[in-house]
Write an enzyme that holds these catalytic residues in place. Sequence first.
Site, PDB file in Angstrom:
ATOM      1  N   SER A 131       0.837  -1.204   0.000  1.00 46.42           N
ATOM      2  CA  SER A 131       0.000   0.000   0.000  1.00 46.42           C
ATOM      3  C   SER A 131       0.867   1.248   0.000  1.00 46.42           C
ATOM      4  O   SER A 131       1.848   1.337   0.720  1.00 46.42           O
ATOM      5  CB  SER A 131      -0.906   0.002   1.233  1.00 46.42           C
ATOM      6  OG  SER A 131      -0.133  -0.051   2.411  1.00 46.42           O
ATOM      7  N   ASP A 132       0.503   2.210  -0.817  1.00 41.60           N
ATOM      8  CA  ASP A 132       1.194   3.494  -0.803  1.00 41.60           C
ATOM      9  C   ASP A 132       0.187   4.592  -1.100  1.00 41.60           C
ATOM     10  O   ASP A 132      -1.016   4.325  -1.211  1.00 41.60           O
ATOM     11  CB  ASP A 132       2.392   3.492  -1.764  1.00 41.60           C
ATOM     12  CG  ASP A 132       1.990   3.340  -3.236  1.00 41.60           C
ATOM     13  OD1 ASP A 132       1.060   4.050  -3.671  1.00 41.60           O
ATOM     14  OD2 ASP A 132       2.606   2.514  -3.930  1.00 41.60           O
ATOM     15  N   LYS A 165       7.201   4.747   2.481  1.00 44.83           N
ATOM     16  CA  LYS A 165       6.215   5.403   1.640  1.00 44.83           C
ATOM     17  C   LYS A 165       5.732   6.671   2.343  1.00 44.83           C
ATOM     18  O   LYS A 165       5.483   6.654   3.557  1.00 44.83           O
ATOM     19  CB  LYS A 165       5.028   4.470   1.399  1.00 44.83           C
ATOM     20  CG  LYS A 165       5.423   3.183   0.676  1.00 44.83           C
ATOM     21  CD  LYS A 165       5.838   3.459  -0.754  1.00 44.83           C
ATOM     22  CE  LYS A 165       6.150   2.169  -1.495  1.00 44.83           C
ATOM     23  NZ  LYS A 165       6.400   2.421  -2.928  1.00 44.83           N
ATOM     24  N   ASP A 223       9.388   7.649  -0.551  1.00 43.56           N
ATOM     25  CA  ASP A 223       8.759   7.420  -1.854  1.00 43.56           C
ATOM     26  C   ASP A 223       7.346   7.993  -1.838  1.00 43.56           C
ATOM     27  O   ASP A 223       6.491   7.528  -1.095  1.00 43.56           O
ATOM     28  CB  ASP A 223       8.711   5.902  -2.106  1.00 43.56           C
ATOM     29  CG  ASP A 223       8.149   5.552  -3.479  1.00 43.56           C
ATOM     30  OD1 ASP A 223       7.685   6.456  -4.194  1.00 43.56           O
ATOM     31  OD2 ASP A 223       8.185   4.354  -3.820  1.00 43.56           O
ATOM     32  N   ASN A 251       5.321   8.231  -4.534  1.00 46.46           N
ATOM     33  CA  ASN A 251       4.440   7.610  -5.518  1.00 46.46           C
ATOM     34  C   ASN A 251       3.569   8.612  -6.285  1.00 46.46           C
ATOM     35  O   ASN A 251       2.365   8.407  -6.435  1.00 46.46           O
ATOM     36  CB  ASN A 251       3.571   6.539  -4.850  1.00 46.46           C
ATOM     37  CG  ASN A 251       4.390   5.327  -4.439  1.00 46.46           C
ATOM     38  OD1 ASN A 251       4.911   5.284  -3.323  1.00 46.46           O
ATOM     39  ND2 ASN A 251       4.565   4.374  -5.326  1.00 46.46           N
ATOM     40  N   GLU A 265      11.601   9.790  -3.842  1.00 46.63           N
ATOM     41  CA  GLU A 265      11.261   9.046  -5.053  1.00 46.63           C
ATOM     42  C   GLU A 265       9.886   9.448  -5.577  1.00 46.63           C
ATOM     43  O   GLU A 265       8.958   9.648  -4.803  1.00 46.63           O
ATOM     44  CB  GLU A 265      11.273   7.564  -4.688  1.00 46.63           C
ATOM     45  CG  GLU A 265      10.995   6.613  -5.813  1.00 46.63           C
ATOM     46  CD  GLU A 265      11.256   5.157  -5.371  1.00 46.63           C
ATOM     47  OE1 GLU A 265      12.135   4.940  -4.504  1.00 46.63           O
ATOM     48  OE2 GLU A 265      10.565   4.263  -5.875  1.00 46.63           O
ATOM     49  N   GLU A 312      10.319   4.098 -12.099  1.00 44.41           N
ATOM     50  CA  GLU A 312       9.557   2.853 -12.179  1.00 44.41           C
ATOM     51  C   GLU A 312       8.365   2.971 -13.123  1.00 44.41           C
ATOM     52  O   GLU A 312       7.939   1.984 -13.700  1.00 44.41           O
ATOM     53  CB  GLU A 312       9.103   2.379 -10.800  1.00 44.41           C
ATOM     54  CG  GLU A 312       8.021   3.225 -10.168  1.00 44.41           C
ATOM     55  CD  GLU A 312       7.520   2.633  -8.851  1.00 44.41           C
ATOM     56  OE1 GLU A 312       8.122   2.973  -7.820  1.00 44.41           O
ATOM     57  OE2 GLU A 312       6.557   1.845  -8.854  1.00 44.41           O
ATOM     58  N   ASP A 333      12.788  -0.228 -14.312  1.00 42.30           N
ATOM     59  CA  ASP A 333      11.894  -1.326 -13.960  1.00 42.30           C
ATOM     60  C   ASP A 333      12.071  -2.373 -15.060  1.00 42.30           C
ATOM     61  O   ASP A 333      12.173  -2.023 -16.236  1.00 42.30           O
ATOM     62  CB  ASP A 333      10.445  -0.823 -13.911  1.00 42.30           C
ATOM     63  CG  ASP A 333       9.462  -1.921 -13.550  1.00 42.30           C
ATOM     64  OD1 ASP A 333       9.036  -1.967 -12.383  1.00 42.30           O
ATOM     65  OD2 ASP A 333       9.118  -2.731 -14.429  1.00 42.30           O
ATOM     66  N   HIS A 386      13.875  -0.200  -9.439  1.00 44.54           N
ATOM     67  CA  HIS A 386      12.626  -0.502  -8.764  1.00 44.54           C
ATOM     68  C   HIS A 386      12.419  -2.013  -8.795  1.00 44.54           C
ATOM     69  O   HIS A 386      12.700  -2.663  -9.806  1.00 44.54           O
ATOM     70  CB  HIS A 386      11.475   0.170  -9.513  1.00 44.54           C
ATOM     71  CG  HIS A 386      10.109  -0.284  -9.088  1.00 44.54           C
ATOM     72  ND1 HIS A 386       9.298  -1.044  -9.894  1.00 44.54           N
ATOM     73  CD2 HIS A 386       9.429  -0.098  -7.932  1.00 44.54           C
ATOM     74  CE1 HIS A 386       8.162  -1.290  -9.253  1.00 44.54           C
ATOM     75  NE2 HIS A 386       8.211  -0.734  -8.069  1.00 44.54           N
ATOM     76  N   ALA A 387      11.894  -2.546  -7.689  1.00 42.93           N
ATOM     77  CA  ALA A 387      11.529  -3.964  -7.709  1.00 42.93           C
ATOM     78  C   ALA A 387      10.361  -4.166  -6.749  1.00 42.93           C
ATOM     79  O   ALA A 387       9.654  -3.218  -6.416  1.00 42.93           O
ATOM     80  CB  ALA A 387      12.714  -4.838  -7.361  1.00 42.93           C
ATOM     81  N   GLY A 388      10.167  -5.394  -6.314  1.00 47.28           N
ATOM     82  CA  GLY A 388       8.972  -5.710  -5.533  1.00 47.28           C
ATOM     83  C   GLY A 388       7.955  -6.345  -6.445  1.00 47.28           C
ATOM     84  O   GLY A 388       8.303  -7.095  -7.352  1.00 47.28           O
ATOM     85  N   GLU A 411      16.175  -2.428  -5.147  1.00 48.05           N
ATOM     86  CA  GLU A 411      15.084  -2.555  -4.175  1.00 48.05           C
ATOM     87  C   GLU A 411      14.800  -4.027  -3.881  1.00 48.05           C
ATOM     88  O   GLU A 411      14.898  -4.880  -4.763  1.00 48.05           O
ATOM     89  CB  GLU A 411      13.821  -1.890  -4.738  1.00 48.05           C
ATOM     90  CG  GLU A 411      12.652  -1.886  -3.751  1.00 48.05           C
ATOM     91  CD  GLU A 411      11.523  -0.951  -4.180  1.00 48.05           C
ATOM     92  OE1 GLU A 411      11.441  -0.631  -5.377  1.00 48.05           O
ATOM     93  OE2 GLU A 411      10.748  -0.539  -3.295  1.00 48.05           O
TER      94      GLU A 411
END
Lengths: 455, 455
Positions: free
Chosen positions: A24-25, A221, A249, A251, A275, A302, A325, A352-354, A383
């Site tokens: 969640s962000d 975040k 970050d 977002n 970010e 990303e 990304d 960027h990752a996840g 990341e």
Amino acid sequence: MMARFTSFTTHDVRFPTSRDLDGSDAMNPDPDYSAAYVVIGTDAGDGLEGHGFAFTIGRGNDVQVAAIEALAGHVLGRDVDAALDDMGATWKSFVDDSQLRWLGPEKGVMHMAISAVVNALWDLRAKRAGLPLWDLLSRMSPEELVALVDFRYLTDALTREEALELLRRSEPGRAERRAELLRTGFPAYTTSPGWLGYSDDKLVRLAREAVADGFTQIKLKVGAHVEDDVRRLELARATVGPDVRIAVDANQRWDVGDAVEWISRLAPFDPWWVEEPTSPDDVLGHAAIRRAVAPVKIATGEHVQNRIVFKQLLQAGSLDVLQIDAARVAGVNENVAILLLAAKFGVPVCPHAGGVGLCELVQHLSMFDFVAVAGTREDRVVEYVDHLHEHFVDPVVVERGAYRAPTTPGFSAQILPRTLRHFAFPDGAEWTAATAATDTAAVPITTAPGRQVPA
Amino acid sequence: MMARFTSFTTHDVRFPTSRDLDGSDAMNPDPDYSAAYVVIGTDAGDGLEGHGFAFTIGRGNDVQVAAIEALAGHVLGRDVDAALDDMGATWKSFVDDSQLRWLGPEKGVMHMAISAVVNALWDLRAKRAGLPLWDLLSRMSPEELVALVDFRYLTDALTREEALELLRRSEPGRAERRAELLRTGFPAYTTSPGWLGYSDDKLVRLAREAVADGFTQIKLKVGAHVEDDVRRLELARATVGPDVRIAVDANQRWDVGDAVEWISRLAPFDPWWVEEPTSPDDVLGHAAIRRAVAPVKIATGEHVQNRIVFKQLLQAGSLDVLQIDAARVAGVNENVAILLLAAKFGVPVCPHAGGVGLCELVQHLSMFDFVAVAGTREDRVVEYVDHLHEHFVDPVVVERGAYRAPTTPGFSAQILPRTLRHFAFPDGAEWTAATAATDTAAVPITTAPGRQVPA
């Protein structure tokens, strides 16, 4: 006998991550991490397949699957060796389809679909070569590498000759850096403590664990409520001490003016980078923010759609940290172009990752960057989010804050068949059974049928 | 009784335009003009429907249809009056779906899908109001108009207050300009002579006809071979004389350096503007080209993905002429934002049209711009291509080089049922019968079934 591509099978795979607010962000309050997944098979008789995917966060994953299927005609029936040996031309055959190009051009759903297919072909090529992708790329000559890149729209910033020169300069140290990489891996940072939906207690606990696990950088975040952000960043700073880097970050939550104000509130707690302060499309906005908040570092990438926007972010001085990304731009080829651009401008690449499998993919690109392009790991981190790796055949291994270099042939892109089956949307057990257990370990391994596009 | 949206029906409609090279240019050699089409119905009992579409050029139109269908859940079951009365909030409900947003954000297939749905709702709203869309918009107060606009990511260039002020300044002359518009229409230019696939003879003949028909501006496609372009432009100039404007359109074929060289070769023949010299994503590239070739004018916009990129094109001084497209950005609302940005920067808006129904749609936006925003028609022209209009219920009327202001209620977006049926892909008669006649006049009028998304 010439081998041909004979199967092209797609899967709509979704994980119900919104149930726990993982991921969640400020922009994405309830993502269901998903993959629009493709498996490409041949009649070579070697049993090897290429796997690739686009990452989405739930609704619309079906649209992404439809876009991948629109590319099947460019793959099925084609000569496997010819396609894999000239990945530069193969990439262009997707991107330059003039009718499909209209749907971008070179951006959004159609471009991400190309990413999935291109990455699947690279997965297959690396498996056939018996090498992990990072190593396959790192063994290619400068000439072979620049042949992967479409320099269209780049030549005002980077020509083929400049790229060649840059790759040749870093060629002598490749063997030494390869050995060093295999010994010590590639630095990681973790976002696991920082999701916006987590309580302060959970944040503190996870930040403490991250440091204990050997991470020297974490990420939080921010961007929903400034007072919350100040409190959480202060808490995190008190928890990890002054020497651990804390990136934040936003977002894309802010306009230019908001970003400048908000960042000034966070600056006292020494954020390592900020970010996505604003829209990923706003090259000039990022540049204005960066000028106003210096020396706080600005990072983005990303959601940057292609090499052309990355070129401008570098030309305009919009960022201190470039975040590729693995599956948003058009796959490995375009990311090679972006790594070259970053090297030309001297900007570190911190991917960027996840998501689903983004760590698995992008580690290869940073490792290649270290061995053959940038030639350094200084201020470079990938990341890491400790999430959904159990669904992969060759999951990442992160130890003492570093990614271990993969040694299994391929692009680490392959999802377990039982996962493809169980999390298939909307017909997999996870989605049909209201009370289905989320423990996939209990699900027997079977072949996932997917949707096979007719040859 | 509260009315609700009760049906959401999509159609994949494709015209085999590649057979005659109509619409051929340097990037798009063989387009099959297509529409990903949606019809939105209600239970209001008034028999009115909203029609909208995204324009594509063939392959991938199915992907575009899938993206439109992904929005059905945001429409079906919703209160019709509430949705149409607050189109600002309705627009945001599509664009801010956090999961779908990931597929852009705000660009490409997903954004074009939002365009189709938003425009369909405007079509319905205008029909319910008994007004053509241009007139409906032109009667809205400055406050109502700014409420349509999402100022996120715009405030460093245009705030809500500045937009209000700008609209208020042009309010007094609205009635006079409306009357003038109804009397004399809105200036058009024609691209019909200039397709790249046409012979020199056809070019000369059609250019001569264009002048005879009253057009004071034509456009030629360029960008494939410079010698051909020089010859064709010289021929066209000799045919139309010095007083007719000739725009040229490179359809993104060049890098920055190429563009500067190529344009210098064309400059002696006095091109009125040079359109899409390079990637639509390259804000800084357009600015560099414009500086280098001044006073030759630079135009772009038909592929510009959203208001954020238009903002930067204006901030960076990248263009002399801003070309909106009615169905690439997210529909009427986002185009209102772009018209306001252009007015703020004093740049004339000359829309892109052609394709399938783009003339029908975009004429409304230029007419609204004239009446209520820019307040002038000076150096403003709407592209006109004499092509496929016969498939529309309320086709454009262009006489003596000007669009006649539509008076039929709605957005002129509605395709004839027989066309939806005959050109349905892949099952319509046009595509199933190898030798099918392309004369749709012979096809009986029936209701087109389409694909109805379950409520």
